[in-house]
Design an enzyme around this catalytic site. Structure first.
Site, PDB file in Angstrom:
ATOM      1  N   LYS A 114      13.486  35.093   5.779  1.00  0.00           N
ATOM      2  CA  LYS A 114      14.523  35.380   5.012  1.00  0.00           C
ATOM      3  C   LYS A 114      15.613  36.191   5.643  1.00  0.00           C
ATOM      4  CE  LYS A 114      12.922  33.834   0.487  1.00  0.00           C
ATOM      5  NZ  LYS A 114      12.818  33.958  -0.979  1.00  0.00           N
ATOM      6  N   LYS A 198      10.489  24.308   4.453  1.00  0.00           N
ATOM      7  CA  LYS A 198       9.982  23.870   3.046  1.00  0.00           C
ATOM      8  C   LYS A 198      11.324  23.692   2.095  1.00  0.00           C
ATOM      9  CE  LYS A 198       9.938  28.312   0.661  1.00  0.00           C
ATOM     10  NZ  LYS A 198       9.559  29.071  -0.654  1.00  0.00           N
ATOM     11  N   LYS A 201      15.600  26.749  -2.587  1.00  0.00           N
ATOM     12  CA  LYS A 201      16.808  26.819  -3.486  1.00  0.00           C
ATOM     13  C   LYS A 201      18.043  27.287  -2.560  1.00  0.00           C
ATOM     14  CE  LYS A 201      14.090  29.319  -7.113  1.00  0.00           C
ATOM     15  NZ  LYS A 201      13.575  30.494  -7.020  1.00  0.00           N
TER      16      LYS A 201
HETATM   17  N1  AQP Z   1       8.738  24.108  -1.318  1.00  0.00           N
HETATM   18  C1  AQP Z   1       7.768  24.389  -2.094  1.00  0.00           C
HETATM   19  N2  AQP Z   1       6.632  24.010  -2.296  1.00  0.00           N
HETATM   20  C2  AQP Z   1       5.845  24.299  -3.005  1.00  0.00           C
HETATM   21  N3  AQP Z   1       5.988  25.399  -3.820  1.00  0.00           N
HETATM   22  C3  AQP Z   1       7.016  26.057  -3.782  1.00  0.00           C
HETATM   23  N4  AQP Z   1       7.479  27.189  -4.162  1.00  0.00           N
HETATM   24  C4  AQP Z   1       8.670  27.696  -3.940  1.00  0.00           C
HETATM   25  N5  AQP Z   1       9.235  26.637  -2.866  1.00  0.00           N
HETATM   26  C5  AQP Z   1       7.960  25.735  -2.983  1.00  0.00           C
HETATM   27  C6  AQP Z   1       6.826  27.948  -5.269  1.00  0.00           C
HETATM   28  O1  AQP Z   1       7.546  28.163  -6.447  1.00  0.00           O
HETATM   29  C7  AQP Z   1       7.322  29.483  -7.270  1.00  0.00           C
HETATM   30  C8  AQP Z   1       8.428  30.099  -7.549  1.00  0.00           C
HETATM   31  O2  AQP Z   1       9.125  30.352  -6.256  1.00  0.00           O
HETATM   32  P1  AQP Z   1      10.233  31.502  -6.211  1.00  0.00           P
HETATM   33  O3  AQP Z   1      11.484  31.079  -7.082  1.00  0.00           O
HETATM   34  O4  AQP Z   1       9.772  32.720  -6.857  1.00  0.00           O
HETATM   35  O5  AQP Z   1      10.743  31.934  -4.854  1.00  0.00           O
HETATM   36  P2  AQP Z   1      10.701  31.283  -3.583  1.00  0.00           P
HETATM   37  O6  AQP Z   1       9.170  30.845  -3.076  1.00  0.00           O
HETATM   38  O7  AQP Z   1      11.426  32.091  -2.625  1.00  0.00           O
HETATM   39  O8  AQP Z   1      11.414  29.792  -3.862  1.00  0.00           O
HETATM   40  P3  AQP Z   1      12.471  29.171  -2.888  1.00  0.00           P
HETATM   41  O9  AQP Z   1      12.771  28.010  -3.512  1.00  0.00           O
HETATM   42  O10 AQP Z   1      12.140  29.068  -1.579  1.00  0.00           O
HETATM   43  O11 AQP Z   1      13.704  30.064  -2.944  1.00  0.00           O
HETATM   44  P4  AQP Z   1      14.660  30.771  -1.965  1.00  0.00           P
HETATM   45  O12 AQP Z   1      15.259  29.912  -1.542  1.00  0.00           O
HETATM   46  O13 AQP Z   1      15.581  31.557  -2.810  1.00  0.00           O
HETATM   47  O14 AQP Z   1      13.815  31.550  -1.062  1.00  0.00           O
HETATM   48  C9  AQP Z   1       6.292  30.157  -6.219  1.00  0.00           C
HETATM   49  O15 AQP Z   1       5.005  30.053  -6.488  1.00  0.00           O
HETATM   50  C10 AQP Z   1       6.450  29.444  -4.995  1.00  0.00           C
HETATM   51  O16 AQP Z   1       5.458  29.525  -4.183  1.00  0.00           O
END
Ligand code: AQP
Length: 333
Positions: A114, A198, A201
């Protein structure tokens, strides 16, 4: 004794299929099991580790609660609240940051991804985020933490922090050491544009993900444009494993159909991707559109969403404030 389940989702907008299949779908089945006591947290303190527009953050908090409810979490059975309302989270995070070691945090791969190349410009919060996550979990004597595969390392850190605190202060079992609950398959949904990244968002291209609020024609268009290769669908898992984009799409289909990769391969083996993509769009629309419609309906009922957060706050605060008092005592405050 009921099992205690805790997990969080960041209100950073664009909740997507990865969040749903990797985490929220699992929350719903845990919520439906009477053996469990579930707490689902909208982790707004985590969200501000990267810059947020306050008005949009407020909207995204409501959207995250709406997504929980639209996906099938029952607010009468599970506690739903936002993290910033319960001050014990920030307090415990500070105390635990005096327990966690720099070397442990330096190993966290999510920070490296990140923060990117310019680590000096990343916020201190982004670096210490996993300690706040440990505080979230440990305040509730959590047994299991349902998360996607990307959170596995943070969970291991949380376990290390709990054990070190218990050892340092000679308070055996004061912090319950939680177990991650990561689905064996489909726990990491990849980008529709690049099977090695992966689904996320924050990815700039909206075509890389299916958002839970996408309309039917957006879903069809995104699947049509999803990256594949020129070969037909293979007949074995071994062959599929060398083709990340194909594996991801067939994985998404299997997860939505509650089926296995093997049986999906049997169904589609030898067919072209254009044919498979029609079936994939259909099942996506079938499963995601009702959630999407419900999210949009609930977003017009802000007072209902606020009431869920208010009720959840009271219940969560009641648990967390007792635990933080005990922590103060142990530490010597
Ligand atoms: N691609 C993914 N596949 C499976 N699980 C996922 N999670 C996130 N992306 C995937 C799971 O969703 C839950 C909530 O995630 P979060 O919003 O707390 O943060 P994150 O993991 O940082 O999600 P993003 O979408 O990747 O956000 P950004 O882009 O802001 O970093 C968690 O249980 C996560 O494992």
């Amino acid at each position: 004794m009921k099992k205690k389940i805790f997990s969080g989702v960041q209100p950073t907008g664009n909740l997507h299929l990865g969040n749903y299949l990797g985490a929220i779908k699992n929350f719903v089945s845990l919520n439906n099991d009477d053996e469990n006591e579930c707490i689902f947290c909208v982790v707004d303190l985590h969200a501000i580790t990267v810059s947020q527009d306050p008005a949009i953050l407020r909207e995204n908090i409501h959207e995250t609660v709406a997504t929980f409810i639209a996906s099938g979490i029952d607010p009468k059975k599970s506690i739903i609240f936002n993290q910033s309302r319960v001050s014990a989270h920030s307090e415990a995070a500070w105390i635990l940051s005096c327990i966690a070691r720099m070397g442990w945090l330096n190993r966290m791969t999510q920070f490296k991804e990140k923060a990117g190349k310019d680590k000096e410009k990343a916020s201190v919060g982004l670096y210490s985020y996993p300690i706040l996550m440990a505080a979230d979990i440990l305040l509730y004597d959590t047994t299991y933490v349902p998360v996607g595969n990307d959170q596995k390392q943070h969970l291991e850190l949380c376990r290390d922090i709990a054990q070190k605190f218990n050892n340092d202060f000679k308070v055996e079992n004061f912090f319950k050491v939680p177990e991650p609950l990561i689905q064996k398959e489909f726990s990491r949904i990849m980008s529709l544009k690049d099977g090695s990244k992966k689904m996320s968002k924050s990815e700039s291209s909206d075509l890389s993900r299916i958002n839970l609020t996408d309309e039917k024609d957006q879903i069809i268009n995104k699947i049509k444009k999803a990256k594949t290769d020129s070969l037909p669908i293979p007949s074995s898992l071994i062959e599929l494993n060398n083709r990340p984009e194909a594996r991801n799409l067939i994985g998404i289909y299997s997860s939505l159909a509650n089926s296995t990769l093997e049986s999906s391969i049997q169904n589609f083996s030898g067919k072209n991707f254009s044919e498979f993509k029609k079936d994939l769009s259909e099942i996506l629309i079938d499963k995601i559109s009702p959630i999407s419609d419900e999210i949009k309906r609930l977003l017009n009922e802000k007072s209902y969403l606020n009431k869920i957060l208010e009720d959840g706050y009271k219940k969560a605060d009641n648990i967390a404030s007792k635990k933080i008092k005990k922590i103060h005592d142990i530490v010597g405050f």
